[in-house]
Design a protein around this motif. Structure first.
Motif, PDB file in Angstrom:
ATOM      1  N   LEU A   8      -2.546   6.283  63.053  1.00 39.99           N
ATOM      2  CA  LEU A   8      -2.445   5.811  61.670  1.00 39.99           C
ATOM      3  C   LEU A   8      -3.736   6.056  60.910  1.00 39.99           C
ATOM      4  O   LEU A   8      -3.713   6.421  59.731  1.00 39.99           O
ATOM      5  CB  LEU A   8      -2.091   4.325  61.659  1.00 39.99           C
ATOM      6  CG  LEU A   8      -0.827   3.926  62.440  1.00 39.99           C
ATOM      7  CD1 LEU A   8      -0.547   2.436  62.285  1.00 39.99           C
ATOM      8  CD2 LEU A   8       0.375   4.735  61.977  1.00 39.99           C
ATOM      9  N   LYS A   9      -4.869   5.877  61.594  1.00 35.74           N
ATOM     10  CA  LYS A   9      -6.160   6.110  60.958  1.00 35.74           C
ATOM     11  C   LYS A   9      -6.302   7.572  60.542  1.00 35.74           C
ATOM     12  O   LYS A   9      -6.682   7.880  59.404  1.00 35.74           O
ATOM     13  CB  LYS A   9      -7.291   5.730  61.932  1.00 35.74           C
ATOM     14  CG  LYS A   9      -8.701   5.880  61.362  1.00 35.74           C
ATOM     15  CD  LYS A   9      -9.764   5.788  62.457  1.00 35.74           C
ATOM     16  CE  LYS A   9      -9.637   4.563  63.312  1.00 35.74           C
ATOM     17  NZ  LYS A   9     -10.734   4.473  64.317  1.00 35.74           N
ATOM     18  N   VAL A  10      -5.979   8.475  61.451  1.00 32.70           N
ATOM     19  CA  VAL A  10      -6.081   9.901  61.148  1.00 32.70           C
ATOM     20  C   VAL A  10      -5.113  10.268  60.025  1.00 32.70           C
ATOM     21  O   VAL A  10      -5.481  10.978  59.072  1.00 32.70           O
ATOM     22  CB  VAL A  10      -5.800  10.747  62.401  1.00 32.70           C
ATOM     23  CG1 VAL A  10      -5.647  12.223  62.043  1.00 32.70           C
ATOM     24  CG2 VAL A  10      -6.921  10.567  63.431  1.00 32.70           C
ATOM     25  N   SER A  11      -3.886   9.777  60.102  1.00 34.00           N
ATOM     26  CA  SER A  11      -2.901  10.092  59.069  1.00 34.00           C
ATOM     27  C   SER A  11      -3.360   9.615  57.705  1.00 34.00           C
ATOM     28  O   SER A  11      -3.310  10.354  56.712  1.00 34.00           O
ATOM     29  CB  SER A  11      -1.556   9.466  59.421  1.00 34.00           C
ATOM     30  OG  SER A  11      -0.576   9.816  58.460  1.00 34.00           O
TER      31      SER A  11
ATOM     32  N   TRP B 172     -13.220   7.487  73.609  1.00 35.33           N
ATOM     33  CA  TRP B 172     -14.299   6.957  74.438  1.00 35.33           C
ATOM     34  C   TRP B 172     -14.636   5.502  74.126  1.00 35.33           C
ATOM     35  O   TRP B 172     -15.544   4.932  74.730  1.00 35.33           O
ATOM     36  CB  TRP B 172     -15.551   7.821  74.280  1.00 35.33           C
ATOM     37  CG  TRP B 172     -15.384   9.116  74.993  1.00 35.33           C
ATOM     38  CD1 TRP B 172     -15.016  10.310  74.460  1.00 35.33           C
ATOM     39  CD2 TRP B 172     -15.553   9.343  76.386  1.00 35.33           C
ATOM     40  NE1 TRP B 172     -14.938  11.272  75.430  1.00 35.33           N
ATOM     41  CE2 TRP B 172     -15.272  10.720  76.636  1.00 35.33           C
ATOM     42  CE3 TRP B 172     -15.905   8.530  77.470  1.00 35.33           C
ATOM     43  CZ2 TRP B 172     -15.330  11.278  77.902  1.00 35.33           C
ATOM     44  CZ3 TRP B 172     -15.976   9.101  78.734  1.00 35.33           C
ATOM     45  CH2 TRP B 172     -15.694  10.455  78.942  1.00 35.33           C
ATOM     46  N   ARG B 173     -13.888   4.908  73.191  1.00 31.14           N
ATOM     47  CA  ARG B 173     -14.124   3.516  72.852  1.00 31.14           C
ATOM     48  C   ARG B 173     -13.716   2.611  74.004  1.00 31.14           C
ATOM     49  O   ARG B 173     -12.709   2.854  74.673  1.00 31.14           O
ATOM     50  CB  ARG B 173     -13.297   3.173  71.603  1.00 31.14           C
ATOM     51  CG  ARG B 173     -13.680   1.854  70.945  1.00 31.14           C
ATOM     52  CD  ARG B 173     -12.825   1.660  69.705  1.00 31.14           C
ATOM     53  NE  ARG B 173     -11.441   1.358  70.062  1.00 31.14           N
ATOM     54  CZ  ARG B 173     -10.419   1.499  69.248  1.00 31.14           C
ATOM     55  NH1 ARG B 173     -10.592   2.002  68.045  1.00 31.14           N
ATOM     56  NH2 ARG B 173      -9.197   1.169  69.643  1.00 31.14           N
ATOM     57  N   GLU B 174     -14.489   1.575  74.250  1.00 34.06           N
ATOM     58  CA  GLU B 174     -14.158   0.633  75.319  1.00 34.06           C
ATOM     59  C   GLU B 174     -12.922  -0.182  74.946  1.00 34.06           C
ATOM     60  O   GLU B 174     -12.675  -0.478  73.781  1.00 34.06           O
ATOM     61  CB  GLU B 174     -15.336  -0.314  75.572  1.00 34.06           C
ATOM     62  CG  GLU B 174     -16.553   0.363  76.183  1.00 34.06           C
ATOM     63  CD  GLU B 174     -16.265   0.923  77.567  1.00 34.06           C
ATOM     64  OE1 GLU B 174     -15.418   0.356  78.278  1.00 34.06           O
ATOM     65  OE2 GLU B 174     -16.897   1.932  77.941  1.00 34.06           O
ATOM     66  N   GLY B 175     -12.138  -0.534  75.961  1.00 29.31           N
ATOM     67  CA  GLY B 175     -10.980  -1.375  75.748  1.00 29.31           C
ATOM     68  C   GLY B 175      -9.746  -0.576  75.366  1.00 29.31           C
ATOM     69  O   GLY B 175      -9.815   0.610  75.060  1.00 29.31           O
ATOM     70  N   PRO B 176      -8.593  -1.222  75.365  1.00 31.56           N
ATOM     71  CA  PRO B 176      -7.339  -0.531  75.047  1.00 31.56           C
ATOM     72  C   PRO B 176      -7.273  -0.146  73.577  1.00 31.56           C
ATOM     73  O   PRO B 176      -7.873  -0.796  72.722  1.00 31.56           O
ATOM     74  CB  PRO B 176      -6.267  -1.567  75.400  1.00 31.56           C
ATOM     75  CG  PRO B 176      -6.965  -2.892  75.247  1.00 31.56           C
ATOM     76  CD  PRO B 176      -8.376  -2.648  75.679  1.00 31.56           C
ATOM     77  N   LEU B 177      -6.534   0.926  73.292  1.00 29.79           N
ATOM     78  CA  LEU B 177      -6.298   1.333  71.921  1.00 29.79           C
ATOM     79  C   LEU B 177      -5.185   0.473  71.329  1.00 29.79           C
ATOM     80  O   LEU B 177      -4.191   0.191  71.989  1.00 29.79           O
ATOM     81  CB  LEU B 177      -5.895   2.807  71.867  1.00 29.79           C
ATOM     82  CG  LEU B 177      -6.955   3.820  72.302  1.00 29.79           C
ATOM     83  CD1 LEU B 177      -6.360   5.216  72.338  1.00 29.79           C
ATOM     84  CD2 LEU B 177      -8.166   3.769  71.383  1.00 29.79           C
ATOM     85  N   GLY B 178      -5.371   0.057  70.088  1.00 29.94           N
ATOM     86  CA  GLY B 178      -4.358  -0.753  69.428  1.00 29.94           C
ATOM     87  C   GLY B 178      -3.072   0.024  69.226  1.00 29.94           C
ATOM     88  O   GLY B 178      -3.095   1.232  68.977  1.00 29.94           O
ATOM     89  N   GLU B 179      -1.943  -0.665  69.334  1.00 31.45           N
ATOM     90  CA  GLU B 179      -0.636  -0.044  69.148  1.00 31.45           C
ATOM     91  C   GLU B 179       0.118  -0.755  68.032  1.00 31.45           C
ATOM     92  O   GLU B 179      -0.035  -1.962  67.830  1.00 31.45           O
ATOM     93  CB  GLU B 179       0.176  -0.085  70.441  1.00 31.45           C
ATOM     94  CG  GLU B 179      -0.451   0.705  71.575  1.00 31.45           C
ATOM     95  CD  GLU B 179       0.422   0.720  72.817  1.00 31.45           C
ATOM     96  OE1 GLU B 179       1.525   0.121  72.784  1.00 31.45           O
ATOM     97  OE2 GLU B 179       0.012   1.332  73.825  1.00 31.45           O
ATOM     98  N   VAL B 180       0.935   0.030  67.321  1.00 32.98           N
ATOM     99  CA  VAL B 180       1.722  -0.491  66.212  1.00 32.98           C
ATOM    100  C   VAL B 180       3.174  -0.061  66.422  1.00 32.98           C
ATOM    101  O   VAL B 180       3.432   1.102  66.756  1.00 32.98           O
ATOM    102  CB  VAL B 180       1.201   0.049  64.862  1.00 32.98           C
ATOM    103  CG1 VAL B 180       2.086  -0.431  63.719  1.00 32.98           C
ATOM    104  CG2 VAL B 180      -0.245  -0.364  64.644  1.00 32.98           C
ATOM    105  N   VAL B 181       4.099  -0.985  66.230  1.00 34.68           N
ATOM    106  CA  VAL B 181       5.526  -0.646  66.291  1.00 34.68           C
ATOM    107  C   VAL B 181       5.948  -0.151  64.915  1.00 34.68           C
ATOM    108  O   VAL B 181       5.835  -0.865  63.919  1.00 34.68           O
ATOM    109  CB  VAL B 181       6.376  -1.855  66.713  1.00 34.68           C
ATOM    110  CG1 VAL B 181       7.853  -1.469  66.764  1.00 34.68           C
ATOM    111  CG2 VAL B 181       5.920  -2.388  68.060  1.00 34.68           C
TER     112      VAL B 181
END
Length: 285
Positions: A49-52, A28-37
Protein backbone atom coordinates in the motif's frame (compact mmCIF):
# COMPACT_ATOMS: atom_id res chain seq x y z
CA UNK A 1 26.34 3.09 -23.44
CA UNK A 2 24.35 6.23 -24.27
CA UNK A 3 20.85 4.90 -24.92
CA UNK A 4 18.07 7.27 -25.96
CA UNK A 5 14.82 6.98 -24.04
CA UNK A 6 11.66 8.96 -23.49
CA UNK A 7 11.24 11.30 -20.52
CA UNK A 8 8.48 8.96 -19.29
CA UNK A 9 10.87 6.02 -19.11
CA UNK A 10 13.51 8.16 -17.43
CA UNK A 11 10.96 9.18 -14.79
CA UNK A 12 9.75 5.61 -14.29
CA UNK A 13 13.29 4.27 -13.90
CA UNK A 14 14.05 6.77 -11.15
CA UNK A 15 10.73 5.98 -9.48
CA UNK A 16 11.45 2.23 -9.64
CA UNK A 17 14.82 2.69 -7.96
CA UNK A 18 13.18 4.72 -5.19
CA UNK A 19 10.41 2.17 -4.65
CA UNK A 20 13.02 -0.58 -4.58
CA UNK A 21 14.64 1.29 -1.69
CA UNK A 22 11.28 1.29 0.13
CA UNK A 23 10.94 -2.46 -0.41
CA UNK A 24 14.51 -3.09 0.69
CA UNK A 25 14.09 -1.05 3.88
CA UNK A 26 10.89 -2.86 4.86
CA UNK A 27 12.41 -6.24 4.01
CA UNK A 28 15.15 -5.68 6.56
CA UNK A 29 12.91 -4.04 9.14
CA UNK A 30 12.68 -5.90 12.44
CA UNK A 31 9.40 -7.59 13.30
CA UNK A 32 6.52 -8.78 11.12
CA UNK A 33 5.24 -6.72 8.21
CA UNK A 34 1.79 -5.25 8.73
CA UNK A 35 -1.04 -6.83 6.76
CA UNK A 36 -4.31 -5.33 5.54
CA UNK A 37 -7.44 -7.19 4.42
CA UNK A 38 -8.59 -5.68 1.12
CA UNK A 39 -12.27 -5.26 0.17
CA UNK A 40 -12.08 -8.41 -1.98
CA UNK A 41 -10.93 -10.44 1.02
CA UNK A 42 -7.30 -10.87 -0.09
CA UNK A 43 -4.31 -9.74 1.96
CA UNK A 44 -1.90 -6.93 1.14
CA UNK A 45 1.20 -5.92 3.02
CA UNK A 46 1.48 -2.38 4.32
CA UNK A 47 4.52 -2.16 2.04
CA UNK A 48 2.28 -2.86 -0.99
CA UNK A 49 0.00 0.00 0.00
CA UNK A 50 2.87 2.35 0.78
CA UNK A 51 4.51 1.78 -2.60
CA UNK A 52 1.18 2.08 -4.43
CA UNK A 53 0.23 5.33 -2.70
CA UNK A 54 3.62 6.91 -3.40
CA UNK A 55 3.61 5.92 -7.07
CA UNK A 56 0.03 7.05 -7.65
CA UNK A 57 0.64 10.42 -5.97
CA UNK A 58 3.95 10.95 -7.77
CA UNK A 59 2.53 10.25 -11.23
CA UNK A 60 -0.78 12.03 -10.58
CA UNK A 61 1.20 15.20 -9.88
CA UNK A 62 2.69 14.78 -13.35
CA UNK A 63 -0.66 14.27 -15.05
CA UNK A 64 -0.32 10.51 -15.50
CA UNK A 65 -3.05 8.05 -14.53
CA UNK A 66 -2.29 4.82 -12.69
CA UNK A 67 -4.15 1.52 -12.64
CA UNK A 68 -2.83 -0.05 -9.44
CA UNK A 69 -3.54 -3.50 -8.08
CA UNK A 70 -4.33 -1.71 -4.82
CA UNK A 71 -7.01 0.84 -3.96
CA UNK A 72 -6.43 4.53 -4.70
CA UNK A 73 -5.88 4.11 -8.45
CA UNK A 74 -6.59 7.10 -10.66
CA UNK A 75 -7.76 5.03 -13.64
CA UNK A 76 -9.64 1.77 -14.04
CA UNK A 77 -8.63 -1.47 -15.74
CA UNK A 78 -9.06 -1.19 -19.46
CA UNK A 79 -7.75 2.38 -19.58
CA UNK A 80 -5.99 2.88 -22.92
CA UNK A 81 -3.55 5.51 -21.63
CA UNK A 82 -2.31 4.71 -18.14
CA UNK A 83 0.44 3.17 -16.04
CA UNK A 84 -0.34 -0.39 -14.88
CA UNK A 85 1.22 -0.91 -11.45
CA UNK A 86 1.93 -3.97 -9.35
CA UNK A 87 3.58 -2.48 -6.22
CA UNK A 88 5.02 -5.84 -5.18
CA UNK A 89 4.51 -8.88 -7.37
CA UNK A 90 5.29 -11.99 -5.35
CA UNK A 91 4.01 -10.55 -2.07
CA UNK A 92 3.91 -13.93 -0.30
CA UNK A 93 7.53 -14.61 -1.18
CA UNK A 94 8.49 -11.11 -0.04
CA UNK A 95 6.78 -11.70 3.30
CA UNK A 96 7.92 -15.27 3.90
CA UNK A 97 11.50 -15.19 2.63
CA UNK A 98 12.45 -12.32 4.94
CA UNK A 99 11.74 -14.65 7.85
CA UNK A 100 13.42 -17.73 6.39
CA UNK A 101 16.23 -16.46 4.18
CA UNK A 102 17.03 -12.96 5.31
CA UNK A 103 20.69 -13.82 5.73
CA UNK A 104 20.74 -14.54 1.97
CA UNK A 105 18.93 -11.32 0.97
CA UNK A 106 16.76 -13.26 -1.42
CA UNK A 107 13.22 -12.62 -2.57
CA UNK A 108 11.58 -12.59 -5.99
CA UNK A 109 9.36 -9.69 -4.87
CA UNK A 110 9.27 -7.25 -7.80
CA UNK A 111 8.17 -3.68 -8.39
CA UNK A 112 6.46 -3.57 -11.78
CA UNK A 113 5.19 -0.59 -13.80
CA UNK A 114 4.03 -0.87 -17.41
CA UNK A 115 2.81 1.95 -19.64
CA UNK A 116 -0.13 1.69 -22.03
CA UNK A 117 -0.44 4.25 -24.83
CA UNK A 118 -3.51 4.09 -27.06
CA UNK A 119 -4.17 0.60 -25.72
CA UNK A 120 -0.68 -0.78 -26.46
CA UNK A 121 1.94 -1.55 -23.82
CA UNK A 122 4.98 0.42 -24.95
CA UNK A 123 7.16 0.82 -21.86
CA UNK A 124 8.01 -1.16 -18.76
CA UNK A 125 10.17 -0.95 -15.63
CA UNK A 126 10.80 -3.83 -13.20
CA UNK A 127 12.94 -3.71 -10.06
CA UNK A 128 14.05 -6.80 -8.09
CA UNK A 129 15.72 -5.11 -5.10
CA UNK A 130 16.12 -7.99 -2.64
CA UNK A 131 17.76 -10.67 -4.73
CA UNK A 132 21.29 -11.74 -3.89
CA UNK A 133 22.17 -9.98 -7.16
CA UNK A 134 19.54 -7.18 -7.30
CA UNK A 135 18.77 -5.54 -10.62
CA UNK A 136 16.43 -3.24 -12.49
CA UNK A 137 15.06 -3.70 -16.00
CA UNK A 138 13.61 -1.13 -18.33
CA UNK A 139 12.22 -1.44 -21.82
CA UNK A 140 10.77 0.86 -24.45
CA UNK A 141 9.22 0.06 -27.79
CA UNK A 142 11.61 0.44 -30.75
CA UNK A 143 14.56 0.89 -28.35
CA UNK A 144 14.89 -2.47 -26.61
CA UNK A 145 15.23 -4.01 -23.16
CA UNK A 146 18.04 -3.38 -20.69
CA UNK A 147 19.40 -4.65 -17.38
CA UNK A 148 21.03 -2.40 -14.77
CA UNK A 149 22.67 -3.99 -11.74
CA UNK A 150 22.93 -0.82 -9.64
CA UNK A 151 21.66 2.74 -9.68
CA UNK A 152 23.60 4.75 -12.28
CA UNK A 153 25.38 1.56 -13.32
CA UNK A 154 26.07 0.45 -16.91
CA UNK A 155 23.14 -0.75 -18.97
CA UNK A 156 23.27 -4.12 -20.72
CA UNK A 157 21.02 -4.85 -23.68
CA UNK A 158 18.97 -8.05 -23.39
CA UNK A 159 18.51 -10.33 -26.39
CA UNK A 160 17.03 -13.81 -26.32
CA UNK A 161 17.90 -16.71 -28.63
CA UNK A 162 14.86 -17.57 -30.78
CA UNK A 163 16.52 -20.68 -32.22
CA UNK A 164 16.35 -22.76 -29.03
CA UNK A 165 13.73 -25.48 -29.46
CA UNK A 166 13.77 -26.88 -25.93
CA UNK A 167 14.80 -25.68 -22.50
CA UNK A 168 13.26 -24.60 -19.22
CA UNK A 169 9.63 -23.51 -18.94
CA UNK A 170 8.61 -21.72 -15.75
CA UNK A 171 5.12 -22.54 -14.51
CA UNK A 172 2.98 -22.27 -11.41
CA UNK A 173 4.31 -23.74 -8.19
CA UNK A 174 1.09 -25.76 -7.95
CA UNK A 175 0.68 -28.95 -9.96
CA UNK A 176 -1.38 -28.70 -13.16
CA UNK A 177 -2.01 -31.19 -16.00
CA UNK A 178 -0.26 -28.89 -18.48
CA UNK A 179 3.02 -29.36 -16.64
CA UNK A 180 3.09 -33.08 -17.43
CA UNK A 181 2.22 -32.32 -21.07
CA UNK A 182 5.17 -29.92 -21.23
CA UNK A 183 7.48 -32.59 -19.83
CA UNK A 184 6.33 -35.04 -22.48
CA UNK A 185 7.18 -32.42 -25.10
CA UNK A 186 10.76 -32.44 -23.84
CA UNK A 187 10.76 -29.27 -21.73
CA UNK A 188 12.23 -29.02 -18.25
CA UNK A 189 9.44 -27.62 -16.09
CA UNK A 190 10.18 -25.60 -12.96
CA UNK A 191 7.38 -24.38 -10.70
CA UNK A 192 7.80 -20.95 -9.13
CA UNK A 193 5.63 -18.17 -7.77
CA UNK A 194 6.04 -14.61 -9.00
CA UNK A 195 4.66 -13.89 -12.47
CA UNK A 196 6.88 -10.86 -13.02
CA UNK A 197 10.00 -12.74 -11.93
CA UNK A 198 9.25 -15.65 -14.26
CA UNK A 199 8.60 -13.35 -17.21
CA UNK A 200 11.85 -11.50 -16.50
CA UNK A 201 13.66 -14.86 -16.62
CA UNK A 202 12.55 -15.24 -20.25
CA UNK A 203 14.03 -11.86 -21.17
CA UNK A 204 17.15 -12.18 -18.99
CA UNK A 205 18.46 -15.70 -19.38
CA UNK A 206 20.97 -15.18 -16.55
CA UNK A 207 18.33 -14.34 -13.96
CA UNK A 208 17.22 -17.81 -12.87
CA UNK A 209 20.83 -18.99 -12.54
CA UNK A 210 21.73 -15.89 -10.52
CA UNK A 211 18.71 -16.51 -8.29
CA UNK A 212 19.48 -20.17 -7.60
CA UNK A 213 21.98 -22.12 -9.75
CA UNK A 214 20.64 -25.39 -8.32
CA UNK A 215 17.23 -24.78 -9.90
CA UNK A 216 18.32 -24.78 -13.52
CA UNK A 217 20.00 -27.75 -15.21
CA UNK A 218 23.48 -27.22 -16.64
CA UNK A 219 23.48 -25.95 -20.23
CA UNK A 220 19.75 -25.26 -20.22
CA UNK A 221 18.11 -21.89 -20.81
CA UNK A 222 14.70 -20.51 -19.89
CA UNK A 223 12.69 -20.47 -23.12
CA UNK A 224 9.24 -19.68 -21.78
CA UNK A 225 6.79 -19.18 -18.95
CA UNK A 226 3.06 -19.46 -18.60
CA UNK A 227 0.34 -18.54 -16.15
CA UNK A 228 -3.35 -19.29 -16.32
CA UNK A 229 -4.29 -16.56 -13.83
CA UNK A 230 -2.16 -13.47 -14.59
CA UNK A 231 -3.83 -10.05 -14.56
CA UNK A 232 -2.94 -6.85 -16.46
CA UNK A 233 -0.94 -5.41 -13.56
CA UNK A 234 1.07 -8.65 -13.51
CA UNK A 235 2.10 -8.70 -17.16
CA UNK A 236 2.09 -5.09 -18.40
CA UNK A 237 5.74 -4.26 -17.67
CA UNK A 238 6.80 -7.85 -18.35
CA UNK A 239 5.31 -7.70 -21.85
CA UNK A 240 7.39 -4.64 -22.66
CA UNK A 241 10.53 -6.24 -21.22
CA UNK A 242 10.12 -9.58 -22.97
CA UNK A 243 9.11 -8.01 -26.28
CA UNK A 244 12.05 -5.63 -26.23
CA UNK A 245 14.39 -8.61 -25.79
CA UNK A 246 12.86 -10.39 -28.77
CA UNK A 247 10.43 -12.70 -26.98
CA UNK A 248 6.80 -13.37 -27.88
CA UNK A 249 4.02 -12.49 -25.44
CA UNK A 250 0.36 -13.43 -25.74
CA UNK A 251 -2.73 -14.48 -23.87
CA UNK A 252 -3.57 -18.11 -23.17
CA UNK A 253 -5.74 -18.09 -26.30
CA UNK A 254 -2.82 -16.90 -28.42
CA UNK A 255 -4.31 -13.42 -28.73
CA UNK A 256 -3.30 -10.02 -27.44
CA UNK A 257 -2.84 -9.58 -23.70
CA UNK A 258 -5.89 -7.58 -22.57
CA UNK A 259 -5.90 -4.58 -20.24
CA UNK A 260 -9.42 -5.15 -18.91
CA UNK A 261 -9.81 -6.50 -15.39
CA UNK A 262 -9.65 -10.24 -14.90
CA UNK A 263 -7.36 -13.25 -14.49
CA UNK A 264 -6.59 -13.72 -18.16
CA UNK A 265 -3.31 -15.63 -17.96
CA UNK A 266 -0.28 -15.05 -20.13
CA UNK A 267 2.39 -16.85 -22.16
CA UNK A 268 5.93 -15.63 -22.79
CA UNK A 269 8.23 -17.54 -25.13
CA UNK A 270 11.54 -17.18 -26.93
CA UNK A 271 9.89 -17.85 -30.31
CA UNK A 272 6.61 -18.46 -32.07
CA UNK A 273 7.46 -22.16 -32.17
CA UNK A 274 7.80 -22.36 -28.38
CA UNK A 275 4.68 -20.24 -27.91
CA UNK A 276 2.62 -22.66 -29.98
CA UNK A 277 3.83 -25.61 -27.90
CA UNK A 278 3.02 -23.83 -24.63
CA UNK A 279 -0.46 -23.03 -25.88
CA UNK A 280 -0.90 -26.65 -26.94
CA UNK A 281 0.11 -27.81 -23.49
CA UNK A 282 -2.34 -25.41 -21.86
CA UNK A 283 -5.08 -26.80 -24.10
CA UNK A 284 -6.68 -23.36 -24.47
CA UNK A 285 -6.16 -22.96 -28.20
Amino acid sequence: MNIPRSPEVQTNVGLAWDMGDVMYTDYWREGPLGEVVKPNGTIALETDLKVSDEVVAFLKARGRNVVSEEEGRTAEYGALNAEYLDPIDGTDDFKNSRLLLRHLRQSIGAFSLGSAVNGRIVRGVINLPVLCAPRLYWAEEAIGSFRVMRRNGPEERLEINPDLRRGVVLASANEHPYKERLRKMGFTVIGLDGIVFKAACVADTNLLHDFDPALIPTNETVVGMLSDSAQPHDYAAAKALAGGAGAVACGVDGGTLPLVEGKHGCVFANSGHTRDLLLEALGTR
